[in-house]
Design an enzyme around this catalytic site. Structure first.
Site, mmCIF file in Angstrom:
data_model
loop_
_atom_site.group_PDB
_atom_site.id
_atom_site.type_symbol
_atom_site.label_atom_id
_atom_site.label_comp_id
_atom_site.label_asym_id
_atom_site.label_seq_id
_atom_site.Cartn_x
_atom_site.Cartn_y
_atom_site.Cartn_z
ATOM 1 N N GLU A 134 0.826 -1.227 0.000
ATOM 2 C CA GLU A 134 0.000 0.000 0.000
ATOM 3 C C GLU A 134 0.856 1.271 0.000
ATOM 4 O OE1 GLU A 134 -0.556 -2.575 1.982
ATOM 5 O OE2 GLU A 134 -2.608 -3.269 1.558
ATOM 6 N N PHE A 178 -11.574 -8.065 13.988
ATOM 7 C CA PHE A 178 -10.433 -8.459 13.151
ATOM 8 C C PHE A 178 -10.100 -7.348 12.156
ATOM 9 C CE2 PHE A 178 -8.885 -10.608 9.228
ATOM 10 C CZ PHE A 178 -7.648 -10.986 9.725
ATOM 11 N N GLN A 179 -8.856 -6.954 12.144
ATOM 12 C CA GLN A 179 -8.330 -5.914 11.251
ATOM 13 C C GLN A 179 -8.972 -4.544 11.451
ATOM 14 O OE1 GLN A 179 -8.082 -7.470 7.184
ATOM 15 N NE2 GLN A 179 -6.073 -8.290 7.725
ATOM 16 N N LYS A 215 -17.711 -1.498 5.828
ATOM 17 C CA LYS A 215 -18.157 -2.455 4.812
ATOM 18 C C LYS A 215 -19.676 -2.436 4.632
ATOM 19 C CE LYS A 215 -17.190 -7.224 3.474
ATOM 20 N NZ LYS A 215 -16.563 -8.482 3.888
ATOM 21 N N MET A 228 23.976 9.789 2.267
ATOM 22 C CA MET A 228 23.814 11.091 2.915
ATOM 23 C C MET A 228 24.134 11.001 4.407
ATOM 24 S SD MET A 228 23.258 14.155 2.287
ATOM 25 C CE MET A 228 22.185 14.754 0.988
HETATM 26 C C1 TPP Z 1 12.222 6.222 5.174
HETATM 27 C C2 TPP Z 1 13.473 6.942 5.561
HETATM 28 N N1 TPP Z 1 14.301 6.400 6.475
HETATM 29 C C3 TPP Z 1 15.435 7.054 6.830
HETATM 30 C C4 TPP Z 1 15.756 8.260 6.282
HETATM 31 C C5 TPP Z 1 17.041 8.981 6.694
HETATM 32 N N2 TPP Z 1 17.945 9.104 5.544
HETATM 33 C C6 TPP Z 1 18.034 10.228 4.776
HETATM 34 S S1 TPP Z 1 19.077 10.082 3.509
HETATM 35 C C7 TPP Z 1 19.483 8.509 3.932
HETATM 36 C C8 TPP Z 1 20.455 7.710 3.120
HETATM 37 C C9 TPP Z 1 19.950 7.454 1.735
HETATM 38 O O1 TPP Z 1 20.717 6.445 1.148
HETATM 39 P P1 TPP Z 1 20.558 6.058 -0.374
HETATM 40 O O2 TPP Z 1 19.115 5.902 -0.711
HETATM 41 O O3 TPP Z 1 21.423 4.889 -0.653
HETATM 42 O O4 TPP Z 1 21.027 7.342 -1.154
HETATM 43 P P2 TPP Z 1 22.466 8.063 -1.181
HETATM 44 O O5 TPP Z 1 22.451 9.089 -0.093
HETATM 45 O O6 TPP Z 1 23.523 7.027 -0.973
HETATM 46 O O7 TPP Z 1 22.501 8.686 -2.536
HETATM 47 C C10 TPP Z 1 18.793 8.124 5.091
HETATM 48 C C11 TPP Z 1 18.936 6.795 5.763
HETATM 49 C C12 TPP Z 1 14.843 8.795 5.343
HETATM 50 N N3 TPP Z 1 15.025 9.989 4.769
HETATM 51 N N4 TPP Z 1 13.724 8.109 4.989
#
Ligand code: TPP
Length: 564
Positions: A49, A111-112, A161, A470
């Protein structure tokens, strides 16, 4: 004539111009799904979803239409939350339709059963739990209106429902306005604010426009271009505003803030008038508020009164639709020259361009540049969240709005793949590319099955650095290079995973193959995944450290390989 609640809901969606939904069925939404099958209504069956919500979101962002996502009660409905908040933070018009346990069972831990009405209050613009079949017509009609008008946003309609199967009289022409909380009517733009803005502009020697997503949503890109060229004002686009002003125009300064261009940040620091058009002064844009645009009179045009003065002191507030405001400005503002200011801006552009080093490995920025060359700024490009998202925003040039699809406000990893699929449904005439990180891609890659099942020709590029890049960059710069749990030394083979889903996959480790693989992918008539093993410890520059002012921006450290 008499119809069931499910039939009425579908009829009203169709009457509102909606003919596609994304979702997954389940126990409490089965009557609605049964009617969908009989109705002339496209439904895209996803694998999760969350993916369905991001697909609907991508569809809405590129098409400008209201999108629909459908889920069953309980875990189906709660799986929508991340997608709804993503849409809420970025003002995307979305309707979630969820099934609920039958009304006599509500509150019994059936349920659910999940209180999705309660759960979704903070992540939607408005929501409803329908307890009487006679309300369905009005609720759906109002849901479309609330999602699309004023500042757009997601809404949720929870339908038990038994209400889906109950019958009521349906008259498609019945007036239902006034039955439910009305959307505030937007007044025309205030003449007084516009007048003050024009006076300020006549006095200004160094004006800058900060154009946000409001420009895109209001359909005001052409009016903005006319205004900026006529009054000779440089334009900075926020992440979500990209494409709202032509990326190849000499007046374009790129993105501001944390990973903005050096010249955009210099212009913000030096301008004497900042004209904010539909941007919400996000902290990633302003940096430390006390040193944001220290020399400027600040004007802010916004459709949402709550945004004006929320974070940044505003000298000239203008409440209204930015397109209406620009129409007046275009009639009344005198043409200007501003030679010395524009020369100053040009010299910053020359002296501090976006750049990166070159050491024989695949540089992520190089891959993005190649995508730009191949697509010519015409394609839709979705992203995940992280370094790759910033490189995409920095190095792509969009000449039209509704081409760049990215989670700005919430920064939702996993957004990109489903959004790129939804985007292709929203604009089948445009190419849909994805620039993703290995971390983001892994979060929702299950939707490759959806791309394969409907043969959606997305071009997915993974800039695979084996890191949560990042996070790693922040750890390198601010945590003494202690890479705590940001490394994926054993990433899966994404190309083979793609093949397992029936999607064409490439794995690329040699820089000489980059261009050829991108070209092959562009020509392929189905979905493609390209896994580029890029330079693992590349950083995004420039950078304004979190909590610092834009005047404390750090440029790339001097590097012997900085040859490009
Ligand atoms: C759902 C979610 N979990 C954690 C984060 C924190 N976060 C921001 S950037 C990042 C790293 C992203 O890694 P990647 O997708 O491999 O991209 P890159 O920075 O290596 O280009 C994280 C863990 C987030 N923004 N969203």
């Amino acid at each position: 004539m008499e119809m069931t609640g499910a039939q009425i809901a579908i009829e009203e969606l169709k009457a509102g111009g909606i003919d596609i939904a994304f979702g997954i069925p389940g126990g409490t939404i089965m009557p609605f799904y049964d009617e969908l099958l009989k109705a002339n209504f496209t439904h895209i069956l996803t694998r999760h979803e969350q993916g369905a919500t991001h697909m609907a979101d991508g569809y809405a962002r590129v098409s400008g239409k209201v999108a629909v996502v459908v889920a069953t009660s309980g875990p189906g409905a709660t799986n929508l939350i991340t997608g709804l908040l993503t849409a809420q933070m970025d003002s995307v018009p979305l309707i979630a339709i969820t099934g609920q346990v039958p009304t006599p069972m509500i509150g019994t831990d059936a349920f659910q059963e999940a209180d999705i009405y309660g759960c979704s209050i903070p992540v939607t613009k408005y929501n409803w739990l329908v307890k009487d079949v006679r309300e369905i017509q009005g609720v759906i009609r109002e849901a479309i209106r609330v999602a699309a008008t004023g500042r757009p946003g997601p809404v949720l309609v929870d339908i038990p429902k038994d209400i889906q199967t109950a019958r009521a009289e349906y008259n498609p022409h019945a007036p239902t306005a006034g039955a439910l909380p009305a959307v505030r009517q937007m007044p025309g733009p205030e003449a007084e604010g516009i007048e003050k803005l024009i006076e300020a502009l006549e006095r200004a020697e160094r004006p800058v426009i900060l154009a946000g997503a409001g420009i895109v949503k209001a359909g005001a890109a052409a009016a903005l271009t006319q205004f900026a060229r006529h009054a000779q004002i440089p334009v900075i686009n926020t992440l979500l505003g990209l494409g709202g002003f032509p990326g190849t125009d000499p007046l374009f300064l790129g993105m501001p803030g944390m990973h903005g261009t050096a010249y955009a940040n210099f212009a913000l620091c030096e301008c004497d008038l900042l004209i904010n058009l539909g941007a919400r002064f996000d902290d990633r844009v302003t940096g430390k508020v006390s040193s944001f645009c220290p020399r400027a009179v600040i004007a802010h045009v916004d459709i949402d009164a709550a945004e004006i003065g929320k974070r940044v002191r505003t000298h000239i507030p203008v409440l209204g639709d930015v397109r209406d405001v620009l129409r007046v400005l275009n009639q009344q503002v005198k043409p200007a020259e501003r030679r010395s200011w524009l020369e100053q801006v040009e010299s910053w552009k020359r002296d501090y361009p976006l750049q990166y080093g070159w050491d024989g490995s695949i540089k992520p920025q190089y891959v993005v540049e190649q995508i730009q060359e191949i697509t010519g700024g015409e394609a839709m490009v979705s992203t995940g969240v992280g370094q790759h998202q910033m490189w995409a925003a920095q190095f792509l040039r969009f000449n039209e709005p509704r081409r760049f699809v990215s989670s700005g406000g919430l920064g939702t990893m996993g957004f990109g793949l489903p959004a790129s699929i939804g985007a292709k449904f929203g604009r089948p005439d445009k190419e849909s590319w994805l620039i993703d990180g290995d971390g983001s891609f892994a979060m929702t890659l299950v939707e490759l099955a959806t791309a394969a099942m409907y043969n959606v020709p997305i071009r997915a590029v993974i800039l695979n650095n084996g890191f949560l890049g990042m996070v790693r960059q922040w750890q390198e710069l601010f945590f003494g290079k202690r890479y705590s749990h940001s490394h994926y030394p054993k990433n899966p083979d994404f190309a083979r995973i793609a093949e397992g889903y029936g999607v064409k996959g490439f794995s690329v480790r040699d820089v000489d193959q980059v261009r050829g693989v991108l070209e092959q992918a562009a020509d392929h008539d189905g979905p493609v995944v390209m896994d580029f093993h890029v330079s693992p410890e590349e950083n995004v520059w420039p950078m304004v450290p979190a909590g610092a002012g834009n005047d404390e921006m750090q440029l790339a450290p001097p590097s012997p390989e900085l040859a490009r």
